[in-house]
Design an enzyme around this catalytic site. Structure first.
Site, PDB file in Angstrom:
ATOM      1  N   ASP A 202       0.856  -1.201   0.000  1.00 36.14           N
ATOM      2  CA  ASP A 202       0.000   0.000   0.000  1.00 36.14           C
ATOM      3  C   ASP A 202       0.883   1.239   0.000  1.00 36.14           C
ATOM      4  OD1 ASP A 202      -0.511   1.010   3.373  1.00 36.14           O
ATOM      5  OD2 ASP A 202       1.076  -0.253   2.585  1.00 36.14           O
TER       6      ASP A 202
ATOM      7  N   ASP B 189       2.546  -7.093   8.604  1.00 38.20           N
ATOM      8  CA  ASP B 189       1.914  -6.014   7.839  1.00 38.20           C
ATOM      9  C   ASP B 189       1.020  -5.183   8.736  1.00 38.20           C
ATOM     10  OD1 ASP B 189      -0.807  -5.214   6.471  1.00 38.20           O
ATOM     11  OD2 ASP B 189       0.759  -4.984   4.972  1.00 38.20           O
TER      12      ASP B 189
HETATM   13  N1  LIG Z   1      -0.644  -2.802   4.146  1.00 37.08           N
HETATM   14  C1  LIG Z   1      -1.891  -2.546   4.555  1.00 37.08           C
HETATM   15  N2  LIG Z   1      -2.591  -1.582   3.936  1.00 37.08           N
HETATM   16  C2  LIG Z   1      -3.858  -1.358   4.364  1.00 37.08           C
HETATM   17  C3  LIG Z   1      -4.465  -2.051   5.395  1.00 37.08           C
HETATM   18  C4  LIG Z   1      -5.787  -1.519   5.524  1.00 37.08           C
HETATM   19  C5  LIG Z   1      -6.866  -1.902   6.462  1.00 37.08           C
HETATM   20  N3  LIG Z   1      -6.526  -2.970   7.330  1.00 37.08           N
HETATM   21  C6  LIG Z   1      -7.445  -3.302   8.376  1.00 37.08           C
HETATM   22  C7  LIG Z   1      -8.365  -4.343   7.910  1.00 37.08           C
HETATM   23  C8  LIG Z   1      -8.467  -5.341   8.812  1.00 37.08           C
HETATM   24  C9  LIG Z   1      -7.713  -4.998   9.998  1.00 37.08           C
HETATM   25  O1  LIG Z   1      -8.598  -4.498  10.957  1.00 37.08           O
HETATM   26  C10 LIG Z   1      -6.752  -3.918   9.572  1.00 37.08           C
HETATM   27  O2  LIG Z   1      -6.596  -2.952  10.539  1.00 37.08           O
HETATM   28  C11 LIG Z   1      -5.914  -0.538   4.569  1.00 37.08           C
HETATM   29  N4  LIG Z   1      -4.740  -0.470   3.907  1.00 37.08           N
HETATM   30  C12 LIG Z   1      -4.315   0.465   2.854  1.00 37.08           C
HETATM   31  O3  LIG Z   1      -3.728   1.595   3.506  1.00 37.08           O
HETATM   32  C13 LIG Z   1      -4.017   2.764   2.712  1.00 37.08           C
HETATM   33  C14 LIG Z   1      -5.017   3.592   3.468  1.00 37.08           C
HETATM   34  O4  LIG Z   1      -4.359   4.258   4.414  1.00 37.08           O
HETATM   35  P1  LIG Z   1      -5.102   5.524   5.069  1.00 37.08           P
HETATM   36  O5  LIG Z   1      -5.288   6.536   3.920  1.00 37.08           O
HETATM   37  O6  LIG Z   1      -4.182   5.941   6.147  1.00 37.08           O
HETATM   38  O7  LIG Z   1      -6.488   5.034   5.553  1.00 37.08           O
HETATM   39  C15 LIG Z   1      -4.707   2.292   1.463  1.00 37.08           C
HETATM   40  O8  LIG Z   1      -3.747   1.939   0.502  1.00 37.08           O
HETATM   41  C16 LIG Z   1      -5.405   1.054   1.984  1.00 37.08           C
HETATM   42  O9  LIG Z   1      -5.719   0.162   0.938  1.00 37.08           O
HETATM   43  C17 LIG Z   1      -3.709  -3.073   6.038  1.00 37.08           C
HETATM   44  O10 LIG Z   1      -4.153  -3.768   6.979  1.00 37.08           O
HETATM   45  N5  LIG Z   1      -2.427  -3.278   5.575  1.00 37.08           N
END
Ligand SMILES: Nc1nc2c(c(CN[C@H]3C=C[C@H](O)[C@@H]3O)cn2[C@@H]2O[C@H](COP(=O)(O)O)[C@@H](O)[C@H]2O)c(=O)[nH]1
Length: 323
Positions: free
Chosen positions: A226, A298
């Site tokens: 991401d 991650d």
């Molecule tokens: N590597 C990684 N990227 C993740 C996530 C998640 C959601 N994870 C939740 C789902 C189940 C659990 O409860 C996790 O907490 C979103 N993203 C990505 O981040 C970016 C958004 O960022 P911001 O604009 O700050 O909200 C966007 O590219 C989004 O696609 C993850 O887990 N890992």
């Protein structure tokens, strides 16, 4: 049944090749080993016991509707940064509230007729996001492909994976074109499959690794490439950008999708997490510390990035529907 091609292995191998050839991003393996050795035993125990799924934020009902909800979330889980203040949580919560408001949707018998129109309607009930039309098309694709390939039943999609996270990633990438997150780098194909893999990680998390979320090979998944995690790895000194790339990122210059710079950031991010895992495996052979899956590393890194996003340096900006 679609031919099984183990696309997760293609992610591992193709991003390792990019990382070796990278000109704009350097993976500092020594720093990764330093970070791994500095992680406390307690931290690692928490990481490996935690599936980090935020059950308050997301819709969970213990059944196939949860799988459909996550498929919808992860089909449009990308690019929130162009809209100031918009975050992933607004998408997850918005779709959850839309689903709960659409009382009929909760009737499990009605699930099979959750077609593209119904799913697209869900979007109209959530917070407006950038590229709303494209997101509506992607939701419609989920409805259509679910109907044509899996009789409209999310549990059929899970059943066809036969308990394999890797097979489920293949099924998603082959059945839903919008999830086919891959590109070319110097004439060679590179795979990332961020949203396909995060969907599998979310199902595993939502069901605590049981029932519809039981996968024997969850350890095979890579981290999800991401724009939040590279910031954390760069702050740790594990990812080092060239002076030119650092200036582009720090001045919020947009990197073109599929540019060498963008592809190298994503590939080195995946390989950085694999390096952390290798370092922890080596350490574990000495002090018996728990070794997290890439999915768990991650979440650890992403949630740290979320916590620090107000004070952290800028993330790279690429307009894409893949992350
Ligand atoms: N590597 C990684 N990227 C993740 C996530 C998640 C959601 N994870 C939740 C789902 C189940 C659990 O409860 C996790 O907490 C979103 N993203 C990505 O981040 C970016 C958004 O960022 P911001 O604009 O700050 O909200 C966007 O590219 C989004 O696609 C993850 O887990 N890992």
């Amino acid at each position: 049944m679609t031919k099984f091609s183990n696309l997760v292995r293609r992610v591992q191998e193709s991003t390792a090749d990019v990382c070796k050839a990278a000109q704009h991003v350097h993976l500092n393996k020594k720093e990764a080993w330093q970070v791994a050795s500095a992680m406390s035993y307690q931290e690692l125990e928490h990481l490996t016991s935690d599936r980090a799924f935020d059950a308050d934020l997301h819709f969970t009902d213990g059944g196939p509707l949860t799988v459909l909800y996550l498929l919808c979330v992860d089909s449009i889980n990308f690019c929130f940064w162009p809209q100031c203040g918009l975050e992933y949580e607004h998408l997850a919560r918005g779709l959850k509230e839309a689903l709960i408001r659409d009382k009929q949707a909760l009737d499990p018998h009605r699930l099979a007729c959750f077609d593209g129109d119904q799913l697209q309607k869900l979007l109209s009930l959530t917070t407006p996001m950038p590229a709303q039309d494209r997101r509506a098309e992607l939701l419609r694709e989920v409805g259509q492909q679910l109907l044509s390939h899996f009789d409209g039943r999310p549990q059929n999609l899970i059943a066809q994976a036969e308990g394999s996270a890797v097979r489920l990633v293949d099924l998603i990438a082959n059945s839903f074109p919008g999830f086919q997150d891959r590109t070319m780098y110097r004439g060679r194909e590179v795979w990332f499959l961020k949203r396909a893999q995060i969907f599998v990680g979310d199902v595993w998390g939502a069901f605590q690794g049981q029932g519809l979320g039981r996968f024997d090979d969850i350890s095979e998944l890579t981290m999800f490439a991401d724009y939040r995690v590279p910031v954390v790895l760069r702050q740790m000194g594990i990812l080092v950008y060239s002076a030119q790339l650092a200036n582009m990122v720090d001045t919020r210059y947009e990197l073109a999708a599929e540019s060498e710079e963008e592809v190298e950031i994503r590939a080195c991010t995946i390989q950085a997490v694999e390096e952390l895992k290798s370092a922890l495996r080596e350490r574990s052979s000495r002090d018996g510390c728990p070794v997290p899956h890439s999915v768990q590393l991650d979440w650890f890194l992403w949630e740290r990035g979320e916590r620090e996003r107000e004070t952290a340096p800028p993330h790279h900006r690429t307009w894409t529907t893949f992350y």
